[in-house]
Each structure stands twice: as structure tokens, then as C-alpha cells.
Design an enzyme around this catalytic site. Structure first.
Site, PDB file in Angstrom:
ATOM      1  N   SER A  40       0.811  -1.223   0.000  1.00  0.00           N
ATOM      2  CA  SER A  40       0.000   0.000   0.000  1.00  0.00           C
ATOM      3  C   SER A  40       0.850   1.282   0.000  1.00  0.00           C
ATOM      4  CB  SER A  40      -0.950   0.000   1.193  1.00  0.00           C
ATOM      5  OG  SER A  40      -1.867  -1.059   1.045  1.00  0.00           O
ATOM      6  N   LYS A  56      -8.650  -5.878  10.727  1.00  0.00           N
ATOM      7  CA  LYS A  56      -9.873  -5.482  10.011  1.00  0.00           C
ATOM      8  C   LYS A  56     -11.160  -5.713  10.800  1.00  0.00           C
ATOM      9  CE  LYS A  56      -8.189  -6.273   5.303  1.00  0.00           C
ATOM     10  NZ  LYS A  56      -8.523  -6.827   3.982  1.00  0.00           N
ATOM     11  N   ASP A 103     -12.750  -3.536  -0.048  1.00  0.00           N
ATOM     12  CA  ASP A 103     -12.309  -4.787  -0.685  1.00  0.00           C
ATOM     13  C   ASP A 103     -13.340  -5.319  -1.685  1.00  0.00           C
ATOM     14  OD1 ASP A 103      -9.811  -5.006   0.537  1.00  0.00           O
ATOM     15  OD2 ASP A 103     -10.605  -6.083   2.268  1.00  0.00           O
ATOM     16  N   ALA A 156     -13.239 -19.445   2.776  1.00  0.00           N
ATOM     17  CA  ALA A 156     -14.243 -18.728   3.572  1.00  0.00           C
ATOM     18  C   ALA A 156     -13.564 -17.908   4.663  1.00  0.00           C
ATOM     19  CB  ALA A 156     -15.238 -19.717   4.170  1.00  0.00           C
ATOM     20  N   ALA A 187     -11.192 -12.414   3.440  1.00  0.00           N
ATOM     21  CA  ALA A 187     -11.340 -11.834   2.102  1.00  0.00           C
ATOM     22  C   ALA A 187     -12.564 -12.402   1.383  1.00  0.00           C
ATOM     23  CB  ALA A 187     -10.075 -12.095   1.293  1.00  0.00           C
ATOM     24  N   GLY A 200      -5.004 -11.237  -9.147  1.00  0.00           N
ATOM     25  CA  GLY A 200      -5.471 -10.527  -7.951  1.00  0.00           C
ATOM     26  C   GLY A 200      -4.884  -9.141  -7.749  1.00  0.00           C
TER      27      GLY A 200
HETATM   28  P1  NAP Z   1      -7.766 -15.906   6.005  1.00  0.00           P
HETATM   29  O1  NAP Z   1      -8.883 -15.141   6.631  1.00  0.00           O
HETATM   30  O2  NAP Z   1      -6.658 -16.398   6.847  1.00  0.00           O
HETATM   31  O3  NAP Z   1      -8.426 -17.160   5.209  1.00  0.00           O
HETATM   32  C1  NAP Z   1      -7.611 -18.157   4.632  1.00  0.00           C
HETATM   33  C2  NAP Z   1      -8.457 -19.110   3.803  1.00  0.00           C
HETATM   34  O4  NAP Z   1      -7.571 -20.045   3.162  1.00  0.00           O
HETATM   35  C3  NAP Z   1      -9.440 -19.937   4.620  1.00  0.00           C
HETATM   36  O5  NAP Z   1     -10.574 -20.215   3.825  1.00  0.00           O
HETATM   37  C4  NAP Z   1      -8.631 -21.224   4.881  1.00  0.00           C
HETATM   38  O6  NAP Z   1      -9.433 -22.359   5.113  1.00  0.00           O
HETATM   39  C5  NAP Z   1      -7.942 -21.373   3.542  1.00  0.00           C
HETATM   40  N1  NAP Z   1      -6.733 -22.211   3.631  1.00  0.00           N
HETATM   41  C6  NAP Z   1      -5.560 -21.873   4.176  1.00  0.00           C
HETATM   42  N2  NAP Z   1      -4.684 -22.918   4.078  1.00  0.00           N
HETATM   43  C7  NAP Z   1      -5.362 -23.930   3.465  1.00  0.00           C
HETATM   44  C8  NAP Z   1      -5.026 -25.262   3.080  1.00  0.00           C
HETATM   45  N3  NAP Z   1      -3.800 -25.776   3.309  1.00  0.00           N
HETATM   46  N4  NAP Z   1      -5.961 -26.018   2.446  1.00  0.00           N
HETATM   47  C9  NAP Z   1      -7.192 -25.504   2.209  1.00  0.00           C
HETATM   48  N5  NAP Z   1      -7.572 -24.255   2.553  1.00  0.00           N
HETATM   49  C10 NAP Z   1      -6.669 -23.475   3.176  1.00  0.00           C
HETATM   50  O7  NAP Z   1      -7.056 -15.031   4.849  1.00  0.00           O
HETATM   51  P2  NAP Z   1      -7.700 -13.869   3.936  1.00  0.00           P
HETATM   52  O8  NAP Z   1      -7.475 -12.556   4.586  1.00  0.00           O
HETATM   53  O9  NAP Z   1      -9.072 -14.272   3.552  1.00  0.00           O
HETATM   54  O10 NAP Z   1      -6.713 -13.913   2.661  1.00  0.00           O
HETATM   55  C11 NAP Z   1      -6.683 -15.035   1.789  1.00  0.00           C
HETATM   56  C12 NAP Z   1      -5.751 -14.724   0.606  1.00  0.00           C
HETATM   57  O11 NAP Z   1      -6.278 -13.620  -0.130  1.00  0.00           O
HETATM   58  C13 NAP Z   1      -4.339 -14.302   1.016  1.00  0.00           C
HETATM   59  O12 NAP Z   1      -3.438 -14.890   0.106  1.00  0.00           O
HETATM   60  C14 NAP Z   1      -4.333 -12.804   0.855  1.00  0.00           C
HETATM   61  O13 NAP Z   1      -3.057 -12.276   0.535  1.00  0.00           O
HETATM   62  C15 NAP Z   1      -5.280 -12.640  -0.338  1.00  0.00           C
HETATM   63  N6  NAP Z   1      -5.934 -11.321  -0.383  1.00  0.00           N
HETATM   64  C16 NAP Z   1      -5.815 -10.601  -1.510  1.00  0.00           C
HETATM   65  C17 NAP Z   1      -6.414  -9.357  -1.588  1.00  0.00           C
HETATM   66  C18 NAP Z   1      -6.254  -8.526  -2.828  1.00  0.00           C
HETATM   67  O14 NAP Z   1      -6.438  -7.310  -2.745  1.00  0.00           O
HETATM   68  N7  NAP Z   1      -5.971  -9.123  -3.971  1.00  0.00           N
HETATM   69  C19 NAP Z   1      -7.164  -8.864  -0.505  1.00  0.00           C
HETATM   70  C20 NAP Z   1      -7.283  -9.661   0.639  1.00  0.00           C
HETATM   71  C21 NAP Z   1      -6.656 -10.903   0.695  1.00  0.00           C
HETATM   72  P3  NAP Z   1      -9.860 -22.743   6.635  1.00  0.00           P
HETATM   73  O15 NAP Z   1     -11.052 -21.868   6.953  1.00  0.00           O
HETATM   74  O16 NAP Z   1     -10.211 -24.179   6.554  1.00  0.00           O
HETATM   75  O17 NAP Z   1      -8.694 -22.454   7.518  1.00  0.00           O
END
Ligand code: NAP
Length: 276
Positions: free
Chosen positions: A22, A71, A107, A132, A135, A242
């Protein structure tokens, strides 16, 4: 740039925060639009958040972005939140205007704007959302608002998908199964898990089952070309990475603070890619 007593400041609060792109984005826009302001990475431990927010407001901070793990934690500290932040249950932008803390979630805008900018004639029938986490909440709200008829959600931890499902009357939970039959129905596949990020396992789907006009997007942007997007391209499917979501959520935040909707142009994309 010249920094003096009139220079304003904004920033991103995270723990850790040194990975955040950012500062590159917002400082580029401040320079481009001749705004006398700087944007700083602000490392703040979760237990200090409730002291830091009022302190920043008292110091004349323009506003802040919030990233992991703040957040959701910041919600009780906010005076007024917008409709999206309320539905998503997370604030990623605070504006310190008129002595109040205004909370926004940009977002969902960032996600959908990136898709709209890069696609035409996307069939808004069935979207398959993988993941889930935090994000995914913004993604499901955006898909609901965009008018998708069916939003299928699969997550390794099913209970979290059930909670996410409550965000949309069009949403339904399906079993975590990477060879899922839902792939045959999907017009749009969205990976919101951290699978495919640098250092994580890849997400591999049975994309041979997909319709030829299915669009695949990954909100992971490190790397830009995730294994899933590479697999989709090899299969001949259209893809969107992304990076745009990151840039467009920042665009909306910048607009809240400075009243200018800045350009998301090639120079900015190149700058971010160099930093990444
Ligand atoms: P989060 O709240 O920690 O959620 C992680 C998600 O990934 C959960 O659904 C989790 O499943 C799943 N997961 C993690 N390890 C896994 C595995 N080994 N097998 C299957 N599922 C797995 O993270 P978040 O904030 O949502 O972010 C997720 C991703 O989006 C990150 O890479 C982040 O950098 C990216 N992101 C991008 C933007 C953008 O602007 N492009 C914005 C926000 C986030 P469980 O519920 O089973 O743990």
C-alpha cells in the site's frame, strides 16, 4: 519530495506490516496528483489498536488502511461504518474527517471493479467461491450485489463456509472437494484461500470439467501468476489475477481521504510488480 509542517499523513496499520504494498501505491498517487501527504507503514500490535486509533486522529492523520489482523478488531472503535463494512463485518479503511472515525470496506469494490474492468459478457449465473476467510466475505458480498444467481462456497473448514453463506440469499455450501462437480456448472471460479501464495501449497482443480467460457480469478497476488491461473490458462480459460483487487481497493480509499479517484495505470502496475 519536500516534507514540512503542512505535510499530511496516512498509513496502513498491520502486524506485521512490512510486506504491505500500500505505501508504494498511495505515495505514487500523492506524487502524481501533487498532494502534500505521505503514506506510512504503521506496525501496531493488536492489543495497542484501541490506543493507536484515537492517537492518530489527534495527530491529524488523514486516515488509515487496516490489514491482518486488525480489520475485524477495529469495528468496535468506529463511529460510523458503511453498508458494505457492516455486511462484511470488517473495516479496511478509516477516514478521520470532522472529528469522527468513518469506517469503510473497499475490498468488495476492489474485487468486483477488477473483474468488470477486465471482462465482458460474464454470465452471472453460477459462481464457485473457494475459501471462507476474511477476504471471502467481501467477495461473496460483491458477487451477491453483482447479481449472481447461485454462489457455491467450499471451504476446508465447512463451519466457516456455513457462516459465510449467511451473507447472501443466493449462497449455498458445498463439500470441500477439489474435483467437485460444481466445476461443471461454474461460470466464474474465485480462489480466496491462501493456497497458491508464495511458500504455500498450490490449489489444483479439475479444470478439465469446466465450461470453455468459465472465467477463473485468484485474489492471491504473490505471485501474480498463481499455479491456479497458470493451470487455467493451459486449459484455455480466461483468467484475471489478484493485483487489480489490491489496486482498486486502494483507489477507493484514496478517494475517501483526498477526494480524487486516482488512475490505476500501467506505471502503477509496474511499480507494484517491481516491489513485489
Ligand atoms: P484468512 O482469513 O486467513 O483465510 C484463509 C483461507 O484459506 C481460509 O478459507 C482457509 O481455510 C484457507 N486455507 C488456508 N490454508 C489452506 C489449506 N492448506 N488447504 C485448504 N484451505 C486453506 O485469509 P484472507 O485474509 O481471507 O486472505 C486469503 C488470501 O487472499 C491471502 O493470500 C491474501 O493475501 C489474499 N488477499 C488478496 C487481496 C487482494 O487485494 N488481492 C485482498 C485480501 C486478501 P480454513 O477456513 O479451513 O482455515
Amino acid at each position: 519530495m519536500k516534507i514540512d509542517g503542512k505535510t499530511r499523513f496516512a498509513g496502513v496499520i498491520g502486524w506485521p506490516v512490512n510486506h504491505s504494498l500500500s505505501p508504494v501505491i498511495h505515495n505514487h498517487w500523492c506524487k502524481k496528483y501533487g498532494i502534500d501527504a505521505v503514506y506510512l507503514p504503521l506496525p501496531v500490535q493488536p492489543e495497542n489498536l484501541s490506543e493507536v486509533i484515537p492517537a492518530l486522529a489527534k495527530m491529524g492523520c488523514v486516515g488509515v488502511n487496516l490489514t491482518i489482523p486488525h480489520k475485524e478488531l477495529v469495528l468496535p472503535l468506529i463511529d460510523a461504518v458503511d453498508d458494505v463494512a457492516l455486511r462484511v463485518g470488517a473495516v479496511n479503511t478509516i477516514d478521520f474527517k470532522s472529528g469522527k472515525y468513518w469506517g469503510y470496506n473497499t475490498d468488495a469494490y476492489g474485487f468486483w471493479h477488477n473483474i468488470e474492468e477486465n471482462t465482458r459478457d460474464l454470465r452471472k449465473d453460477t459462481a464457485l467461491v473457494i475459501g471462507a476467510g476474511g477476504a471471502a466475505r467481501a467477495v461473496v458480498c460483491a458477487l451477491h450485489d453483482a447479481g449472481f444467481q447461485h454462489i457455491l462456497i467450499m471451504n476446508r473448514t465447512r463451519e466457516k463456509a456455513e457462516i459465510l453463506c449467511k451473507l447472501s440469499s443466493q449462497a449455498k455450501v458445498i463439500e470441500w472437494d477439489i474435483a467437485t462437480n460444481a466445476l461443471e456448472k461454474a461460470d466464474f471460479i474465485v480462489n480466496t484461500t491462501s493456497l497458491g501464495m508464495k511458500g504455500e501449497q498450490p490449489l489444483t482443480l479439475a479444470l478439465e470439467k469446466c465450461k470453455d467460457n468459465c472465467l477463473v480469478t485468484d485474489i492471491v497476488y504473490t505471485p501474480i501468476a498463481t499455479p491456479l491461473l497458470q493451470q487455467a490458462e493451459e486449459r484455455g480459460l480466461a483468467t484475471i489475477n489478484g493485483l487489480g483487487m489490491l489496486l482498486y481497493q486502494a483507489q477507493k480509499a484514496f478517494h475517501h481521504w483526498f477526494g480524487i479517484l486516482p488512475d490505476v495505470d500501467e506505471t502503477l502496475r509496474r511499480l507494484v510488480l517491481i516491489k513485489e
